[in-house]
Design a protein around this motif. Structure first.
Motif, PDB file in Angstrom:
ATOM      1  N   HIS A  49       0.864  -1.183   0.000  1.00 19.76           N
ATOM      2  CA  HIS A  49       0.000   0.000   0.000  1.00 19.76           C
ATOM      3  C   HIS A  49       0.897   1.229   0.000  1.00 19.76           C
ATOM      4  CE1 HIS A  49       0.891   0.703   4.246  1.00 19.76           C
ATOM      5  NE2 HIS A  49       0.480  -0.520   4.555  1.00 19.76           N
ATOM      6  N   CYS A  50       0.305   2.383  -0.095  1.00 15.18           N
ATOM      7  CA  CYS A  50       1.090   3.613  -0.135  1.00 15.18           C
ATOM      8  C   CYS A  50       1.878   3.792   1.158  1.00 15.18           C
ATOM      9  CB  CYS A  50       0.171   4.827  -0.310  1.00 15.18           C
ATOM     10  SG  CYS A  50      -0.685   4.881  -1.900  1.00 15.18           S
ATOM     11  N   ALA A  51       3.085   4.302   1.011  1.00 13.66           N
ATOM     12  CA  ALA A  51       3.849   4.688   2.195  1.00 13.66           C
ATOM     13  C   ALA A  51       3.269   5.991   2.755  1.00 13.66           C
ATOM     14  CB  ALA A  51       5.312   4.881   1.832  1.00 13.66           C
ATOM     15  N   VAL A  52       3.243   6.086   4.099  1.00 11.09           N
ATOM     16  CA  VAL A  52       2.682   7.286   4.756  1.00 11.09           C
ATOM     17  C   VAL A  52       3.735   7.848   5.697  1.00 11.09           C
ATOM     18  CG1 VAL A  52       0.743   8.235   6.055  1.00 11.09           C
ATOM     19  CG2 VAL A  52       0.418   6.178   4.669  1.00 11.09           C
ATOM     20  N   PRO A  53       4.654   8.656   5.175  1.00 12.59           N
ATOM     21  CA  PRO A  53       5.718   9.193   6.035  1.00 12.59           C
ATOM     22  C   PRO A  53       5.203  10.172   7.081  1.00 12.59           C
ATOM     23  CG  PRO A  53       5.779  10.228   3.862  1.00 12.59           C
ATOM     24  CD  PRO A  53       4.798   9.110   3.783  1.00 12.59           C
ATOM     25  N   GLU A  54       3.933  10.609   6.926  1.00 16.76           N
ATOM     26  CA  GLU A  54       3.383  11.545   7.915  1.00 16.76           C
ATOM     27  C   GLU A  54       3.162  10.891   9.275  1.00 16.76           C
ATOM     28  OE1 GLU A  54       2.179  12.909   3.824  1.00 16.76           O
ATOM     29  OE2 GLU A  54       2.216  11.021   4.910  1.00 16.76           O
ATOM     30  N   ILE A  55       3.163   9.562   9.317  1.00 14.10           N
ATOM     31  CA  ILE A  55       2.973   8.892  10.604  1.00 14.10           C
ATOM     32  C   ILE A  55       4.323   8.881  11.331  1.00 14.10           C
ATOM     33  CG2 ILE A  55       2.221   6.794  11.767  1.00 14.10           C
ATOM     34  CD1 ILE A  55       0.624   6.050   9.338  1.00 14.10           C
ATOM     35  N   ALA A  58       4.285   7.216  15.838  1.00 15.94           N
ATOM     36  CA  ALA A  58       4.151   5.810  16.245  1.00 15.94           C
ATOM     37  C   ALA A  58       5.120   4.948  15.450  1.00 15.94           C
ATOM     38  CB  ALA A  58       2.721   5.323  16.035  1.00 15.94           C
ATOM     39  N   GLU A  59       5.606   3.883  16.081  1.00 15.95           N
ATOM     40  CA  GLU A  59       6.510   2.949  15.424  1.00 15.95           C
ATOM     41  C   GLU A  59       5.716   1.939  14.598  1.00 15.95           C
ATOM     42  OE1 GLU A  59       9.831   2.848  15.353  1.00 15.95           O
ATOM     43  OE2 GLU A  59       9.879   4.747  16.462  1.00 15.95           O
ATOM     44  N   PRO A  60       6.223   1.554  13.416  1.00 19.81           N
ATOM     45  CA  PRO A  60       5.540   0.523  12.613  1.00 19.81           C
ATOM     46  C   PRO A  60       5.357  -0.758  13.415  1.00 19.81           C
ATOM     47  CG  PRO A  60       7.250   1.599  11.309  1.00 19.81           C
ATOM     48  CD  PRO A  60       7.403   2.099  12.728  1.00 19.81           C
ATOM     49  N   GLY A  61       4.184  -1.343  13.249  1.00 19.42           N
ATOM     50  CA  GLY A  61       3.884  -2.589  13.944  1.00 19.42           C
ATOM     51  C   GLY A  61       3.140  -2.387  15.249  1.00 19.42           C
ATOM     52  N   THR A  62       3.099  -1.156  15.732  1.00 20.70           N
ATOM     53  CA  THR A  62       2.393  -0.898  16.981  1.00 20.70           C
ATOM     54  C   THR A  62       0.919  -0.645  16.715  1.00 20.70           C
ATOM     55  OG1 THR A  62       2.811   1.479  16.885  1.00 20.70           O
ATOM     56  CG2 THR A  62       4.488   0.101  17.952  1.00 20.70           C
ATOM     57  N   GLU A  63       0.123  -0.683  17.777  1.00 19.13           N
ATOM     58  CA  GLU A  63      -1.319  -0.470  17.644  1.00 19.13           C
ATOM     59  C   GLU A  63      -1.626   0.950  17.165  1.00 19.13           C
ATOM     60  OE1 GLU A  63      -5.328  -0.583  20.436  1.00 19.13           O
ATOM     61  OE2 GLU A  63      -3.558  -1.745  21.026  1.00 19.13           O
ATOM     62  N   ASN A  64      -0.886   1.911  17.675  1.00 20.38           N
ATOM     63  CA  ASN A  64      -1.118   3.290  17.258  1.00 20.38           C
ATOM     64  C   ASN A  64      -0.786   3.490  15.784  1.00 20.38           C
ATOM     65  OD1 ASN A  64      -2.028   4.159  19.729  1.00 20.38           O
ATOM     66  ND2 ASN A  64      -0.011   4.874  20.436  1.00 20.38           N
ATOM     67  N   TYR A  65       0.245   2.798  15.303  1.00 21.06           N
ATOM     68  CA  TYR A  65       0.618   2.908  13.894  1.00 21.06           C
ATOM     69  C   TYR A  65      -0.483   2.328  13.013  1.00 21.06           C
ATOM     70  CZ  TYR A  65       3.516   2.787   9.682  1.00 21.06           C
ATOM     71  OH  TYR A  65       4.019   2.980   8.423  1.00 21.06           O
ATOM     72  N   SER A  66      -1.019   1.172  13.406  1.00 19.74           N
ATOM     73  CA  SER A  66      -2.102   0.544  12.641  1.00 19.74           C
ATOM     74  C   SER A  66      -3.336   1.439  12.624  1.00 19.74           C
ATOM     75  CB  SER A  66      -2.457  -0.817  13.250  1.00 19.74           C
ATOM     76  OG  SER A  66      -1.347  -1.692  13.182  1.00 19.74           O
ATOM     77  N   CYS A  67      -3.596   2.067  13.732  1.00 20.06           N
ATOM     78  CA  CYS A  67      -4.741   2.970  13.804  1.00 20.06           C
ATOM     79  C   CYS A  67      -4.549   4.166  12.872  1.00 20.06           C
ATOM     80  CB  CYS A  67      -4.927   3.450  15.241  1.00 20.06           C
ATOM     81  SG  CYS A  67      -6.318   4.589  15.453  1.00 20.06           S
ATOM     82  N   ALA A  68      -3.319   4.698  12.839  1.00 14.87           N
ATOM     83  CA  ALA A  68      -3.024   5.835  11.970  1.00 14.87           C
ATOM     84  C   ALA A  68      -3.170   5.446  10.494  1.00 14.87           C
ATOM     85  CB  ALA A  68      -1.625   6.361  12.259  1.00 14.87           C
ATOM     86  N   LEU A  69      -2.798   4.215  10.172  1.00  7.84           N
ATOM     87  CA  LEU A  69      -2.959   3.743   8.791  1.00  7.84           C
ATOM     88  C   LEU A  69      -4.433   3.734   8.393  1.00  7.84           C
ATOM     89  CD1 LEU A  69      -0.479   0.746   8.226  1.00  7.84           C
ATOM     90  CD2 LEU A  69      -0.442   2.996   7.145  1.00  7.84           C
ATOM     91  N   ASN A  70      -5.297   3.384   9.333  1.00  8.61           N
ATOM     92  CA  ASN A  70      -6.731   3.359   9.037  1.00  8.61           C
ATOM     93  C   ASN A  70      -7.255   4.735   8.630  1.00  8.61           C
ATOM     94  OD1 ASN A  70      -7.107   0.635   9.495  1.00  8.61           O
ATOM     95  ND2 ASN A  70      -7.530   0.912  11.684  1.00  8.61           N
ATOM     96  N   TYR A  71      -6.617   5.781   9.135  1.00  8.89           N
ATOM     97  CA  TYR A  71      -7.003   7.131   8.763  1.00  8.89           C
ATOM     98  C   TYR A  71      -6.289   7.604   7.501  1.00  8.89           C
ATOM     99  CZ  TYR A  71      -9.360   8.026  13.225  1.00  8.89           C
ATOM    100  OH  TYR A  71     -10.227   8.003  14.302  1.00  8.89           O
ATOM    101  N   SER A  72      -5.263   6.874   7.085  1.00  3.56           N
ATOM    102  CA  SER A  72      -4.404   7.343   5.996  1.00  3.56           C
ATOM    103  C   SER A  72      -4.609   6.601   4.674  1.00  3.56           C
ATOM    104  CB  SER A  72      -2.920   7.196   6.394  1.00  3.56           C
ATOM    105  OG  SER A  72      -2.654   7.820   7.621  1.00  3.56           O
ATOM    106  N   ILE A  73      -5.044   5.326   4.746  1.00  2.87           N
ATOM    107  CA  ILE A  73      -5.182   4.495   3.552  1.00  2.87           C
ATOM    108  C   ILE A  73      -6.643   4.088   3.389  1.00  2.87           C
ATOM    109  CG2 ILE A  73      -4.414   2.426   2.341  1.00  2.87           C
ATOM    110  CD1 ILE A  73      -2.135   4.286   2.863  1.00  2.87           C
TER     111      ILE A  73
END
Length: 602
Positions: A49-55, A58-73
């Motif tokens: 999927h698209c890379a989202v450098p704006e995140i 949060a570190e990749p693989g963490t719950e907060n990172y996954s949540c941020a992806l839901n808002y980004s992709i």
């Protein structure tokens, strides 16, 4: 003058010396199967999927990172499986500040369904892509970003490789006739090493495609002379088995590639590993002999005599003096066919109605078989389950296919046997995509894999048969040209094959339905071709036109070889008097511009 065929009567049909030379030659051809099938792993496709450098919070693989992806992709529903997944080629326009203020956890799927993101601006993947590297650490798919608008480039690379195989077959076939099989084989090994290493260091996709195409050209330089050297060392009664042996080594290479790919998950390293064995193989030059029949055609009888003496010593036999001083008189045909002195061209294959009909049916079968063979071999990851295990089984199933086809075709005849195997292939291909998700639970996925392998079994056996059958259907005057032209249509099938996969974007099972439907049509086409088992085969173009024509039934004749009991097709004696049974492997004795264009598992 020496009598090499007479010497074979004392050396044995497939003696110790012949076995040692041929097995060593087959080992030298193993990298051919690596390169032919490597795109399965070099171009391994993974989730992205698209890379989202704006995140950044949060570190990749963490719950907060996954949540941020839901808002980004954006989330999209797959039209086939109805499952929700991240969009591969679009993303929402977000900022680091907006993502730092999001509420988590967040059910993006329900939010999407309810229209939460309606009106939210989207953009393409302007910051590159994220790839799932859990299984494949790298591939050209991930390194060269062959996704979204560049997706079709995945198929282009394999198609250009097959173009290289076609051109190499023509060019190196001519070179083999000029300088000999052995020199051509080792030139091929050297070039394959150089271009194979170059592929591993390709700086971009363009260089990758060019170097891979050049590797494809070298496969013919290695495989075909190797098989000719080996098969010309054995007696006619063993030539079918000798020819099949190199096919089996191709399948062994198929299985070894699965093991190497399992151990090496980086595409550049894998490419180096499958190329570097040639650096060792080129030192086998003193151990490999030149084709005795090629040497005889060049008047180099002393070298043939030396080969015969070495073989006699290894096999523990004594050759009589006569084989070093006499030449076997060619067998003349009883009915004194008129000599045809004119030069024949490929047009002669379609000049008359019956010959044209047979040629079209033959060409169609070669094209379909190669298209389906590579379609199944290079797309095992689409079957679900373990990619490496599927690929390994795909190679293993070829061995019983080759062996069984040898026995069955001489029992039930050519049309019925070939059509039967192709029907098996058709059923396996059509049924397999419907035995997995979304049609059945994923737990039943092994059923789908089993049916796909049954399809592979049928098509592989069909390829073994069509080669033999093609040689028997064409008259002596254009036989080698007919086989060469047929193999060129096979290359066309290989070039087209990668693009069939694109049809899955229309409907998931469609590629396999296409493979199955084409196999079914090829089976029906085969039933329109005449039986050749036990028949006196055509010699002249007139014979070829009359052969299988309902208005002119060909004479039938079954004779037995007094030495080995195998069936003889008498007309073949016009081309190679030493050959008893008409087999596909005897084609190496035929002269002509297409002599080494024929390809087997390639």
């Amino acid at each position: 003058m020496v009598d090499f065929d007479g010497a074979l009567e004392y050396l044995g049909a497939f003696g110790k010396y012949q076995k040692l030379i041929y097995c060593l030659t087959c080992v030298l051809t193993l990298p051919v199967s690596f390169h032919m099938l490597a795109m399965t792993f070099l171009d391994a496709k993974v989730a992205f999927h698209c890379a989202v450098p704006e995140i950044r919070h949060a570190e990749p693989g963490t719950e907060n990172y996954s949540c941020a992806l839901n808002y980004s992709i954006p989330w999209e529903q797959d039209q086939e499986t109805r499952e929700w997944q991240f969009s591969g080629c679009d993303r929402y326009v977000v900022t680091n500040e907006s993502l730092a203020a999001i509420d988590c956890p967040f059910d993006a799927v329900n939010a999407t369904a309810l229209g939460y993101f309606d009106g939210t601006n989207t953009s393409s993947c302007n910051h590159g892509y994220w790839y799932d590297r859990s299984q494949y650490h790298s591939s050209i798919f991930t390194e060269f970003d062959l996704v979204c608008d560049s997706n079709e480039l995945n198929q282009f690379a394999q198609s250009m490789y097959m173009v290289g195989v076609l051109l190499g077959a023509v060019g190196f076939g001519q070179l083999s006739d000029m300088i000999g099989r052995k020199k051509t084989l080792f030139i091929g090994l050297f070039l394959q090493l150089g271009f194979g290493v170059a592929v591993a260091f390709s700086p971009n996709y363009t260089f990758f495609v060019v170097f891979r195409a050049l590797v494809g050209a070298t496969t013919s330089a290695v495989f075909l002379p190797g098989f000719v050297i080996g098969t010309e060392l054995v007696a006619p009664s063993m030539r079918t088995w000798a020819g099949t042996l190199i096919q089996i080594f191709f399948s062994i290479g198929f299985m070894l590639l699965a093991l190497l790919a399992y151990l090496i998950r980086d595409w550049r390293t894998l490419q180096l590993v499958i190329s570097l064995p040639n650096a060792v193989f080129i030192f086998a030059y003193p151990l490999i002999i030149e084709s005795p029949r090629w040497l005889l055609s060049k008047g180099r009888d002393e070298e043939v005599a030396a080969i015969m003496r070495t073989a006699a010593k290894v096999n523990g036999v004594t050759l009589p003096d006569e084989v070093f001083t006499t030449k076997k008189v060619e067998v003349k045909v009883e009915n004194n066919e008129p000599k045809d002195e004119r030069t024949h061209t490929i047009i002669d294959l379609v000049r008359t109605p019956n010959m044209a009909k047979k040629s079209v049916l033959i060409f169609f079968n070669w094209l379909v078989i190669t298209l389906v063979y590579y379609g199944l071999s290079l797309n095992t990851s689409n079957l679900g389950g373990d990619d490496y295990l599927n690929f390994f089984i795909g190679g293993a199933v070829e061995i019983p296919a080759y062996v069984s086809s040898i026995y069955v075709v001489d029992t039930f005849g050519r049309p019925k046997t070939h059509a039967g195997y192709m029907m098996i292939g058709a059923v396996g291909c059509i049924v397999c995509p419907f035995l997995t998700a979304p049609f059945l639970p994923e737990s039943l996925n092994p059923l789908s894999i089993t049916m796909a392998m049954i399809g592979k079994f049928g098509v592989t056996a069909g390829f073994n048969i069509i080669y033999l059958w093609t040689a028997e259907l064409y008259p002596t005057m254009v036989r080698n040209m007919g086989v060469g032209a047929s193999s060129m249509f096979a290359r066309v099938g290989g070039i087209i094959s990668p693009y069939v996969e694109l049809s899955k974007s229309v409907w998931g099972p469609l590629p396999y339905i296409i493979f199955g439907a084409l196999s079914f049509l090829a089976a029906l086409a085969a039933l329109l071709l005449p039986e050749t088992l036990g028949a006196e085969l055509p010699v002249t173009l007139e014979d070829g036109e009359n052969f299988g024509n309902s208005k002119s039934e060909p004479a039938k004749e079954n004779t037995e070889d007094k030495t080995d009991g195998s069936r003889i097709n008498p007309a073949f004696s016009h081309d190679a008097p030493e050959t008893g049974r008409m087999t596909k492997w005897a084609l190496s004795d035929l002269p002509g511009p297409f002599e080494t264009i024929h390809v087997t598992s390639l």
